[in-house]
Design an enzyme around this catalytic site. Structure first.
Site, mmCIF file in Angstrom:
data_model
loop_
_atom_site.group_PDB
_atom_site.id
_atom_site.type_symbol
_atom_site.label_atom_id
_atom_site.label_comp_id
_atom_site.label_asym_id
_atom_site.label_seq_id
_atom_site.Cartn_x
_atom_site.Cartn_y
_atom_site.Cartn_z
ATOM 1 N N HIS A 224 5.338 5.835 11.516
ATOM 2 C CA HIS A 224 4.919 5.738 10.178
ATOM 3 C C HIS A 224 4.114 6.856 10.237
ATOM 4 C CE1 HIS A 224 3.501 4.490 6.541
ATOM 5 N NE2 HIS A 224 3.026 3.335 6.764
ATOM 6 N N ARG B 112 0.779 -1.178 -0.030
ATOM 7 C CA ARG B 112 0.105 -0.084 -0.068
ATOM 8 C C ARG B 112 0.676 1.262 0.131
ATOM 9 N NH1 ARG B 112 -3.141 -3.353 1.911
ATOM 10 N NH2 ARG B 112 -1.764 -3.722 3.269
ATOM 11 N N THR B 113 1.751 1.127 1.012
ATOM 12 C CA THR B 113 2.527 2.709 1.218
ATOM 13 C C THR B 113 3.557 2.901 -0.193
ATOM 14 O OG1 THR B 113 2.534 2.262 3.593
ATOM 15 C CG2 THR B 113 4.043 3.736 2.757
ATOM 16 N N LYS C 166 25.092 -6.971 -0.983
ATOM 17 C CA LYS C 166 26.693 -7.095 -1.051
ATOM 18 C C LYS C 166 27.544 -6.245 0.022
ATOM 19 C CE LYS C 166 25.958 -7.130 -5.968
ATOM 20 N NZ LYS C 166 26.232 -6.414 -7.623
ATOM 21 N N ARG D 66 11.489 3.603 3.483
ATOM 22 C CA ARG D 66 11.159 2.696 4.374
ATOM 23 C C ARG D 66 12.315 1.908 4.937
ATOM 24 N NH1 ARG D 66 5.718 -1.029 4.664
ATOM 25 N NH2 ARG D 66 5.086 1.130 5.352
#
Lengths: 314, 185
Positions: A137, A59-60, A87, A109
């Site tokens: 959030h 969603r975000t 890596k 995020r």
């Protein structure tokens, strides 16, 4: 006031009430924009935004990407899986490399709390926190409060209960902070093991009984149990959790009053909320998703408006 | 700083001007069956409301369509101004595809708002034609090649002066002022 007091959106903690009101007022206009036959405005056509998702999201990520495209920004998408992060590249190196490609804003995020704050201190770019671990959030809290206000009007004095895994939820913290700033009363509800210590200091009440909490509230925000962040067992079985903290039609009917049901997604149907309730008349879950795009457009637009174009130095 | 306020158009004269503008609109748009009136935010809607009221009540035009258009997200000075501008409400409940659109604004100055409005209206369809009605045309101040189709009054004013249109609905009488800010000696 026409301008945000902050240059990044790192958390609700840094926002003033006026900031939140400005974001809402702007989002209302963007909501009108995204309901037009042609849903695009040219405001951010000279801005490039990188979406850095070091953690899974549906969603975000889609919501931010759509918001950026509706504002005519150029969009760069990055997921940690399949990138050079595996890596051994550091966060600052990864982001600096992306910024060398002339990126103006970063939406990030990250699984680690504080990652967005850390980045804002070391990187010369506008940072929007799209969720940092169990910390904050902010856009979710803004869209939740915006959706509540749309349904109930002014939130001052309204009672909101947040139910579920409060300990691991960034949505719970950001929501509690945002709602308190808007004058709402907040209660958290869940098993004692999933309620953080000292949460009362945020000015929220605590309940361990779902029926009591629901009888008290105008709005119930149901959260998912975040198994991926739980390294120990916090309750005996999922079945027992659902029995005590799951919202179903029977519990709702016992209330004899109308409450607004919300969920930030993803839903575990039949665990914290039954399908009947999630898809029922009281649920505004899909309105939340629609408002998410408008809120994120407002945040990006307002943050971008703080950065001045400078033709002399270019 | 002192403010000097000079009356340009008073209530009675403004009424004559508004009636004349409505007659000119009727001349071109007849019964308004394929014409919509769009007030440009933030000051256009009050004039647009007034025009629609006069058309309906005085000239018996059956309910011309009315909308408000905000152009904040289409401005050409985003990230160039010191102080950002707050967005206003857009309210257009109908597509403008293949219709005649009349933009309505109180003062035409640089023409940049109208340029943005020409851009913004296309989100609601492709109009057949677009015209511009303004109550006050500040002559010789245009930054863009934009001229009104219907003008209430032409005014010559220098950049440090401001033309202020006030309406009864805001608690004042209908009037137009020329406002000058004077530095104290």
């Amino acid at each position: 006031m026409n301008e945000l007091s902050v240059s990044h959106l790192l958390g609700i903690k840094d926002l003033t009430r006026e900031d939140i009101e400005l974001i809402f007022a702007t989002a209302e206009q963007f909501k009108e924009v995204i309901n037009r036959p042609i849903k695009k405005v040219p405001s951010l056509r000279d801005i490039t935004i990188a979406n850095l998702f070091f953690e899974n999201s549906t969603r975000t990520k889609l919501s931010f990407e759509l918001a950026e495209k509706r504002l005519s920004a150029d969009v760069l998408n990055f997921s940690a899986s399949g990138s050079s992060v595996s890596k051994g590249e550091t966060l600052i190196d990864t982001v600096n490399n992306i910024l060398s490609m002339k990126v103006d804003m970063v939406v990030m995020r990250h699984p680690h709390p504080g990652a967005a704050v850390f980045l804002s201190q070391h990187i010369n770019s506008v940072i929007v926190n799209a969720g940092d671990g169990t910390h904050e959030h902010p856009t979710q809290a803004l869209l939740d409060a915006f959706s509540m206000r749309e349904k109930l009007g002014d939130l001052a004095g309204k009672r909101v209960v947040i139910v579920g895994d409060i300990l691991h939820s960034r949505v719970a913290l950001s929501n509690a902070l945002c709602l308190r700033k808007l004058g709402a009363e907040v209660m958290v509800c869940g098993p004692a093991t999933l309620i953080p210590k000292y949460i009362e200091r945020l000015g929220v009440q605590v309940s361990y009984n779902l029926r009591e909490a629901l009888a008290w509230c105008d709005v119930a925000n149901m959260l998912r149990v975040q198994h991926e962040r739980q390294d120990i067992t916090y309750f005996p079985t999922l079945r027992e959790y659902t029995k005590h903290y799951g919202l179903n039609a029977t519990v709702l009917n016992e209330l004899h009053k109308e409450i607004v049901i919300m969920h930030p997604g993803p839903i575990n149907r039949g665990v914290e909320i039954s399908s009947e309730v999630a898809d029922g008349d009281y649920s505004i879950i899909l309105n939340q998703v629609e408002n998410g795009v408008a809120i994120r457009m407002a945040v990006l637009y307002l943050l971008a408006s703080k950065s001045q174009l400078n033709f002399k130095n270019n | 700083m002192e403010t000097d306020k000079k009356l340009l158009v008073g209530q009675e004269e403004l009424e004559v001007v508004l009636n004349r503008l409505c007659r000119q609109l009727i001349e071109n748009h007849e019964d308004f069956s394929s014409t919509v009136i769009i007030g440009l935010q933030p000051r256009g809607p009050m004039l647009a409301n007034r025009i629609v009221t006069i058309l309906r009540d005085t000239f018996k035009v059956p309910a011309p369509k009315l909308g408000y258009l905000d152009i904040t997200f289409f401005r050409d000075d985003f990230r160039r101004r010191q102080q950002p501008i707050k967005a206003n409400q857009t309210k257009i409940d109908f597509p403008v595809e293949d219709l005649h659109v009349v933009f309505v604004d109180d003062v035409l100055y640089t023409g940049r708002s109208v340029r943005a409005a020409l851009d913004a209206i296309h989100s609601f369809g492709r109009p057949k034609t677009i015209e511009l009605l303004c109550l006050i045309d500040r002559r010789f101040t245009r930054h863009l090649p934009i001229q009104p189709n219907y003008t209430g009054r032409q005014v010559d004013a220098i950049p440090s002066e401001r033309v202020l249109v006030q309406w009864q609905e805001e608690g004042d009488s209908d009037s137009v002022f020329l406002v000058t800010h004077k530095e104290n000696e």
